[in-house]
Write a protein that holds these residues in place. Structure first.
Motif, PDB file in Angstrom:
ATOM      1  N   GLU A  85       0.820  -1.119  -0.152  1.00 38.69           N
ATOM      2  CA  GLU A  85      -0.106   0.001  -0.012  1.00 38.69           C
ATOM      3  C   GLU A  85       0.760   1.334  -0.148  1.00 38.69           C
ATOM      4  O   GLU A  85       1.953   1.410   0.909  1.00 38.69           O
ATOM      5  CB  GLU A  85      -0.933   0.016   1.326  1.00 38.69           C
ATOM      6  CG  GLU A  85      -1.847   0.968   1.385  1.00 38.69           C
ATOM      7  CD  GLU A  85      -2.988   1.006   0.406  1.00 38.69           C
ATOM      8  OE1 GLU A  85      -3.494   1.937  -0.118  1.00 38.69           O
ATOM      9  OE2 GLU A  85      -3.356  -0.128  -0.202  1.00 38.69           O
ATOM     10  N   GLY A  86       0.578   2.188  -0.896  1.00 34.22           N
ATOM     11  CA  GLY A  86       1.340   3.218  -1.046  1.00 34.22           C
ATOM     12  C   GLY A  86       2.634   3.293  -1.965  1.00 34.22           C
ATOM     13  O   GLY A  86       3.191   4.393  -2.466  1.00 34.22           O
ATOM     14  N   GLY A  87       2.647   1.956  -2.624  1.00 30.21           N
ATOM     15  CA  GLY A  87       3.553   1.800  -3.607  1.00 30.21           C
ATOM     16  C   GLY A  87       3.172   2.090  -5.129  1.00 30.21           C
ATOM     17  O   GLY A  87       2.156   2.953  -5.302  1.00 30.21           O
ATOM     18  N   PHE A  88       3.818   1.367  -6.163  1.00 35.68           N
ATOM     19  CA  PHE A  88       3.279   1.823  -7.439  1.00 35.68           C
ATOM     20  C   PHE A  88       2.243   1.528  -7.960  1.00 35.68           C
ATOM     21  O   PHE A  88       1.609   2.325  -8.726  1.00 35.68           O
ATOM     22  CB  PHE A  88       4.542   0.913  -8.401  1.00 35.68           C
ATOM     23  CG  PHE A  88       4.533   1.166  -9.716  1.00 35.68           C
ATOM     24  CD1 PHE A  88       4.801   2.307 -10.395  1.00 35.68           C
ATOM     25  CD2 PHE A  88       3.827   0.344 -10.529  1.00 35.68           C
ATOM     26  CE1 PHE A  88       4.767   2.603 -11.594  1.00 35.68           C
ATOM     27  CE2 PHE A  88       3.545   0.510 -12.003  1.00 35.68           C
ATOM     28  CZ  PHE A  88       4.302   1.710 -12.478  1.00 35.68           C
ATOM     29  N   ARG A  89       1.351   0.777  -7.503  1.00 36.11           N
ATOM     30  CA  ARG A  89       0.052   0.448  -7.402  1.00 36.11           C
ATOM     31  C   ARG A  89      -1.039   1.710  -7.267  1.00 36.11           C
ATOM     32  O   ARG A  89      -1.712   1.840  -8.127  1.00 36.11           O
ATOM     33  CB  ARG A  89      -0.347  -0.850  -7.082  1.00 36.11           C
ATOM     34  CG  ARG A  89      -2.079  -1.180  -7.458  1.00 36.11           C
ATOM     35  CD  ARG A  89      -2.443  -2.500  -6.607  1.00 36.11           C
ATOM     36  NE  ARG A  89      -2.512  -2.094  -5.036  1.00 36.11           N
ATOM     37  CZ  ARG A  89      -2.391  -3.074  -4.400  1.00 36.11           C
ATOM     38  NH1 ARG A  89      -1.703  -4.339  -4.522  1.00 36.11           N
ATOM     39  NH2 ARG A  89      -2.130  -2.597  -2.858  1.00 36.11           N
ATOM     40  N   CYS A  90      -0.547   2.232  -6.063  1.00 38.02           N
ATOM     41  CA  CYS A  90      -1.318   3.357  -5.798  1.00 38.02           C
ATOM     42  C   CYS A  90      -0.948   4.706  -6.767  1.00 38.02           C
ATOM     43  O   CYS A  90      -2.033   5.121  -7.019  1.00 38.02           O
ATOM     44  CB  CYS A  90      -1.036   3.556  -4.503  1.00 38.02           C
ATOM     45  SG  CYS A  90      -1.432   2.790  -3.161  1.00 38.02           S
ATOM     46  N   LYS A  91       0.255   4.747  -7.219  1.00 37.73           N
ATOM     47  CA  LYS A  91       0.264   5.778  -8.169  1.00 37.73           C
ATOM     48  C   LYS A  91      -0.306   5.368  -9.308  1.00 37.73           C
ATOM     49  O   LYS A  91      -1.099   6.361  -9.995  1.00 37.73           O
ATOM     50  CB  LYS A  91       1.955   5.796  -8.533  1.00 37.73           C
ATOM     51  CG  LYS A  91       2.086   6.919  -9.653  1.00 37.73           C
ATOM     52  CD  LYS A  91       3.689   6.761 -10.074  1.00 37.73           C
ATOM     53  CE  LYS A  91       4.028   7.890 -10.990  1.00 37.73           C
ATOM     54  NZ  LYS A  91       5.443   7.963 -11.359  1.00 37.73           N
ATOM     55  N   LEU A  92      -0.592   4.179  -9.822  1.00 32.84           N
ATOM     56  CA  LEU A  92      -1.357   4.109 -11.173  1.00 32.84           C
ATOM     57  C   LEU A  92      -2.736   3.918 -10.819  1.00 32.84           C
ATOM     58  O   LEU A  92      -3.557   4.573 -11.526  1.00 32.84           O
ATOM     59  CB  LEU A  92      -1.108   2.566 -11.479  1.00 32.84           C
ATOM     60  CG  LEU A  92       0.521   2.124 -12.205  1.00 32.84           C
ATOM     61  CD1 LEU A  92       0.352   0.688 -12.391  1.00 32.84           C
ATOM     62  CD2 LEU A  92       0.488   3.099 -13.075  1.00 32.84           C
ATOM     63  N   CYS A  93      -3.209   3.887  -9.653  1.00 36.79           N
ATOM     64  CA  CYS A  93      -4.698   4.042  -9.301  1.00 36.79           C
ATOM     65  C   CYS A  93      -5.002   5.763  -8.803  1.00 36.79           C
ATOM     66  O   CYS A  93      -6.016   6.122  -9.622  1.00 36.79           O
ATOM     67  CB  CYS A  93      -4.874   3.425  -7.695  1.00 36.79           C
ATOM     68  SG  CYS A  93      -6.668   3.769  -7.395  1.00 36.79           S
ATOM     69  N   TYR A  94      -3.941   6.372  -8.766  1.00 33.61           N
ATOM     70  CA  TYR A  94      -4.345   8.014  -8.885  1.00 33.61           C
ATOM     71  C   TYR A  94      -4.501   8.417 -10.425  1.00 33.61           C
ATOM     72  O   TYR A  94      -5.088   9.117 -10.821  1.00 33.61           O
ATOM     73  CB  TYR A  94      -2.958   8.568  -8.226  1.00 33.61           C
ATOM     74  CG  TYR A  94      -3.210   9.095  -6.912  1.00 33.61           C
ATOM     75  CD1 TYR A  94      -3.431  10.090  -6.182  1.00 33.61           C
ATOM     76  CD2 TYR A  94      -3.197   7.964  -5.926  1.00 33.61           C
ATOM     77  CE1 TYR A  94      -3.421  10.540  -5.164  1.00 33.61           C
ATOM     78  CE2 TYR A  94      -3.195   8.217  -4.364  1.00 33.61           C
ATOM     79  CZ  TYR A  94      -3.206   9.511  -3.945  1.00 33.61           C
ATOM     80  OH  TYR A  94      -3.447  10.006  -2.766  1.00 33.61           O
ATOM     81  N   ILE A  95      -3.492   7.753 -11.130  1.00 33.03           N
ATOM     82  CA  ILE A  95      -3.565   8.096 -12.634  1.00 33.03           C
ATOM     83  C   ILE A  95      -4.736   7.771 -13.214  1.00 33.03           C
ATOM     84  O   ILE A  95      -5.229   8.499 -14.086  1.00 33.03           O
ATOM     85  CB  ILE A  95      -2.187   7.532 -13.237  1.00 33.03           C
ATOM     86  CG1 ILE A  95      -1.015   8.430 -12.908  1.00 33.03           C
ATOM     87  CG2 ILE A  95      -2.383   7.563 -14.824  1.00 33.03           C
ATOM     88  CD1 ILE A  95       0.516   7.727 -13.132  1.00 33.03           C
ATOM     89  N   GLN A  96      -5.110   6.527 -12.691  1.00 28.76           N
ATOM     90  CA  GLN A  96      -6.459   5.994 -13.419  1.00 28.76           C
ATOM     91  C   GLN A  96      -7.737   6.922 -13.203  1.00 28.76           C
ATOM     92  O   GLN A  96      -8.481   7.253 -13.964  1.00 28.76           O
ATOM     93  CB  GLN A  96      -6.462   4.364 -13.055  1.00 28.76           C
ATOM     94  CG  GLN A  96      -8.125   3.818 -13.456  1.00 28.76           C
ATOM     95  CD  GLN A  96      -8.309   2.664 -13.091  1.00 28.76           C
ATOM     96  OE1 GLN A  96      -8.136   2.366 -11.930  1.00 28.76           O
ATOM     97  NE2 GLN A  96      -8.484   1.614 -13.941  1.00 28.76           N
ATOM     98  N   ARG A  97      -7.561   7.322 -11.796  1.00 28.86           N
ATOM     99  CA  ARG A  97      -8.716   8.285 -11.602  1.00 28.86           C
ATOM    100  C   ARG A  97      -8.612   9.637 -12.073  1.00 28.86           C
ATOM    101  O   ARG A  97      -9.773  10.270 -12.669  1.00 28.86           O
ATOM    102  CB  ARG A  97      -8.920   8.233 -10.112  1.00 28.86           C
ATOM    103  CG  ARG A  97      -9.371   6.983  -9.411  1.00 28.86           C
ATOM    104  CD  ARG A  97      -9.698   6.940  -7.983  1.00 28.86           C
ATOM    105  NE  ARG A  97      -8.224   6.820  -7.354  1.00 28.86           N
ATOM    106  CZ  ARG A  97      -8.072   6.924  -6.045  1.00 28.86           C
ATOM    107  NH1 ARG A  97      -9.224   7.312  -5.218  1.00 28.86           N
ATOM    108  NH2 ARG A  97      -7.080   6.860  -5.337  1.00 28.86           N
TER     109      ARG A  97
END
Length: 157
Positions: A85-97
């Motif tokens: 949590e807070g890693g690369f997947r979170c960055k991609l989630c921000y970008i997706q939204r």
């Protein structure tokens, strides 16, 4: 006439400070688009809270609730299930939204796009906004100026 601002929101409380800071300057529409919320009951509860918040505050703000579609998140996160949590997947989630919000703004004639995802951290906000700017050329400086001049002042009170 005020510009039309599309503000991404993940729930009602996260939008409070931004609405307070921007309502005199923009016609605001809150856009609830969060494919990362994969539980439909939780998704709807947050959407309902957002609508309740707007009704109770009395601000002249529109609310658009995007269709519940966790498959968008699962497709984006495939192969990243073990990322912390807070890693690369979170960055991609921000970008997706951000991309989803910017695309909705472009398709629906909004002048400006903003997010409430990082309203407590301007550096984080700038870090994730480059994708939005690609959908809304020329708005990057406008967003940053309003955030610095109005939004951040409000948030620091």
């Amino acid at each position: 006439m005020k510009d039309k601002l599309l503000l991404h929101a993940c729930c009602g409380p996260c939008s409070t400070a931004i609405i307070e800071a921007f309502h005199n300057y923009y016609n605001i529409t809150l856009y609830y688009y969060n494919p990362c919320i994969t539980n439909e009951k939780a998704y709807n509860r947050r959407a309902d809270e957002l609508k309740r918040f707007v009704e109770e505050t009395g601000y002249d703000v529109n609310v658009v609730i995007a269709k519940f579609n966790p498959e968008e998140f699962y497709d984006m996160a495939k192969g990243l299930e073990e990322v912390f949590e807070g890693g690369f997947r979170c960055k991609l989630c921000y970008i997706q939204r951000l991309e989803g919000t910017a695309l909705y703004a472009k398709e629906n004639g909004f002048d400006v796009v903003a997010i409430s995802l990082s309203n407590d951290n301007y550096a984080q906000l700038k870090k994730y906004c480059s994708k939005v700017y690609s959908f809304c050329p020329g708005e990057a400086l406008k967003i940053e100026k309003v955030l610095k001049d109005e939004g951040i002042k409000q948030l620091e009170k």
